[in-house]
Design an enzyme around this catalytic site. Structure first.
Site, PDB file in Angstrom:
ATOM      1  CE  LYS A   7      -3.525   2.188   2.930  1.00  0.00           C
ATOM      2  NZ  LYS A   7      -4.152   2.912   1.975  1.00  0.00           N
ATOM      3  CB  THR A  64      -3.597   7.119   2.395  1.00  0.00           C
ATOM      4  OG1 THR A  64      -4.899   7.098   3.216  1.00  0.00           O
ATOM      5  CG2 THR A  64      -2.792   8.560   2.743  1.00  0.00           C
ATOM      6  CD  GLU A 122      -5.951   3.616  -0.851  1.00  0.00           C
ATOM      7  OE1 GLU A 122      -5.511   2.788   0.155  1.00  0.00           O
ATOM      8  OE2 GLU A 122      -6.122   4.832  -0.579  1.00  0.00           O
TER       9      GLU A 122
END
Length: 104
Positions: A22, A25, A75
């Site tokens: 990831k 954000t 993500e």
């Protein structure tokens, strides 16, 4: 005003962050004041336990309708699930920000 030095994530997302899977954000304007080049401590939202440190790479405006497969890959979550999650967290806004980062 100093840039933020802490960011929180849902606990279920933290393994994706610490593994490097990831790398972005998506946040609303109230959480968009991170500064590229700064180091930020990552904590779990639920328990406020420190997970790791990240380096902010970029902060870019992002409209909800422009969230696409690229964002889902960054993500590390499927696109429909990502869009549902963003809507649950930010139900009344389409003006968002993509914050990209790397482990530091």
């Amino acid at each position: 005003m100093a840039p933020p030095s802490k960011i929180t994530f849902f606990e279920f997302l933290t393994p994706l962050i610490t593994s490097g899977q990831k790398t972005i954000t998506i946040r609303d304007e109230s959480e968009s004041h991170y500064v590229p080049g700064t180091q930020v401590e990552v904590f779990t939202l639920e328990t406020d336990i420190k997970v790791c440190d990240i380096k902010i790479l970029a902060v870019k405006p992002l409209h909800f309708d422009d969230i696409n497969e690229f964002h889902a890959q960054q993500e590390a979550i499927e696109l429909p699930k990502l869009k549902r999650l963003i809507r649950e967290i930010y139900p009344n806004t389409n003006t968002l920000f993509e914050i990209s980062y790397e482990l530091s």
